[in-house]
Write a protein that holds these residues in place. Sequence first.
Motif, PDB file in Angstrom:
ATOM      1  N   ALA A 211       0.819  -1.210   0.000  1.00  0.00           N
ATOM      2  CA  ALA A 211       0.000   0.000   0.000  1.00  0.00           C
ATOM      3  C   ALA A 211       0.854   1.262   0.000  1.00  0.00           C
ATOM      4  CB  ALA A 211      -0.924  -0.014   1.215  1.00  0.00           C
ATOM      5  N   THR A 212       1.891   1.292   0.834  1.00  0.00           N
ATOM      6  CA  THR A 212       2.755   2.464   0.928  1.00  0.00           C
ATOM      7  C   THR A 212       3.567   2.653  -0.344  1.00  0.00           C
ATOM      8  OG1 THR A 212       2.907   2.106   3.315  1.00  0.00           O
ATOM      9  CG2 THR A 212       4.537   3.564   2.334  1.00  0.00           C
ATOM     10  N   SER A 213       3.969   1.551  -0.934  1.00  0.00           N
ATOM     11  CA  SER A 213       4.678   1.617  -2.218  1.00  0.00           C
ATOM     12  C   SER A 213       3.816   2.273  -3.284  1.00  0.00           C
ATOM     13  CB  SER A 213       5.076   0.210  -2.656  1.00  0.00           C
ATOM     14  OG  SER A 213       5.604   0.218  -3.971  1.00  0.00           O
ATOM     15  N   SER A 214       2.530   1.970  -3.289  1.00  0.00           N
ATOM     16  CA  SER A 214       1.642   2.546  -4.306  1.00  0.00           C
ATOM     17  C   SER A 214       1.557   4.065  -4.170  1.00  0.00           C
ATOM     18  CB  SER A 214       0.251   1.917  -4.212  1.00  0.00           C
ATOM     19  OG  SER A 214      -0.404   2.269  -3.009  1.00  0.00           O
ATOM     20  N   LEU A 215       1.590   4.579  -2.927  1.00  0.00           N
ATOM     21  CA  LEU A 215       1.580   6.026  -2.716  1.00  0.00           C
ATOM     22  C   LEU A 215       2.850   6.659  -3.269  1.00  0.00           C
ATOM     23  CD1 LEU A 215       0.614   8.697  -1.508  1.00  0.00           C
ATOM     24  CD2 LEU A 215       1.579   7.954   0.693  1.00  0.00           C
ATOM     25  N   SER A 216       3.983   6.045  -2.972  1.00  0.00           N
ATOM     26  CA  SER A 216       5.256   6.549  -3.484  1.00  0.00           C
ATOM     27  C   SER A 216       5.296   6.551  -5.004  1.00  0.00           C
ATOM     28  CB  SER A 216       6.405   5.691  -2.934  1.00  0.00           C
ATOM     29  OG  SER A 216       7.617   6.000  -3.581  1.00  0.00           O
ATOM     30  N   ILE A 217       4.741   5.495  -5.590  1.00  0.00           N
ATOM     31  CA  ILE A 217       4.764   5.356  -7.041  1.00  0.00           C
ATOM     32  C   ILE A 217       3.948   6.453  -7.718  1.00  0.00           C
ATOM     33  CG2 ILE A 217       3.969   3.867  -8.929  1.00  0.00           C
ATOM     34  CD1 ILE A 217       4.787   1.485  -7.154  1.00  0.00           C
ATOM     35  N   VAL A 218       2.874   6.892  -7.088  1.00  0.00           N
ATOM     36  CA  VAL A 218       2.082   7.991  -7.647  1.00  0.00           C
ATOM     37  C   VAL A 218       2.978   9.209  -7.883  1.00  0.00           C
ATOM     38  CG1 VAL A 218       0.246   9.654  -7.177  1.00  0.00           C
ATOM     39  CG2 VAL A 218      -0.103   7.246  -6.641  1.00  0.00           C
ATOM     40  N   ILE A 219       3.764   9.574  -6.874  1.00  0.00           N
ATOM     41  CA  ILE A 219       4.634  10.744  -6.959  1.00  0.00           C
ATOM     42  C   ILE A 219       5.728  10.533  -7.995  1.00  0.00           C
ATOM     43  CG2 ILE A 219       6.169  12.274  -5.663  1.00  0.00           C
ATOM     44  CD1 ILE A 219       4.643  11.403  -3.115  1.00  0.00           C
TER      45      ILE A 219
END
Length: 270
Positions: free
Chosen positions: A47-55
């Motif tokens: 889940a946290t990786s997906s947030l980083s990937i957005v940026i």
Amino acid sequence: MTFFELIILATAGLIAGILAGFLGIGGGTVLVPLLVALGYTPVQAVATSSLSIVITAISGSLQNWRMGYLSLNRVIGIGFPAILTAQIGVFLAELFSSRLLLFLFGCLLLLNVYLVEVRKQITAQKKQQEEQQNSESTVDCDQNVALNPVLSRILTGGSAGILAGLFGVGGGIIMVPLQIVLLRETIKVAIQTSLGVIVITAISACFGHAIQGNVLWLQGIILGLGGLLGAQISTRFLPKLSDQTVSLMFRIFLVILSVYIFKQAWVQSE
């Protein structure tokens, strides 16, 4: 969060961002194993990786667009089906055990080692056809061999969406090979398009995980800011590299990460 952990997260984000621009992946293949190693659960890591990937993906895609290397039509055609299927991946991630989630992630990496080789063979055959035939007959041959373009885009985007939600990888790890195998794109075009689609898949996946309460916001933002810088660096250098160099980097990267992930799955408690 300690200062040491902050430095690790920022550095990992930088590396992930560089890989995003070079290889057309969101960087989750680096970030998910790192977050697991730092003690977070696999579903939190995803889940946290997906947030980083957005940026990271937004940063790299804007750079590709400014340099004239990004086709919005290609991105939309592949990204639309990914919006829906990303939620399927989120649902499955909640159901799977930590060990199973990591094991399947490792299998995904190994599968793509094979797909990269298939891609390489198809690219070589296409170049040989172009040398032997005139431009008109080459186009006809490609149209006969390729699958229906609409179906190919749905399959590519749909697969990427599921992987984004399930593994927090953005989906580029499967989109790059599929674009070349099914859509007959060159590796550089596939990478640049993939990074644009990842913006869509990552936002959809992050939204789904946020509803479930799985996203670690501070850690994800730190990773994303490091990735933002890394993506700006790599997207400037990608056009200068040969297809052979990029392909070799991609395959070596996948093999190393698959070994690490299988090791984590072996020691992971239920």
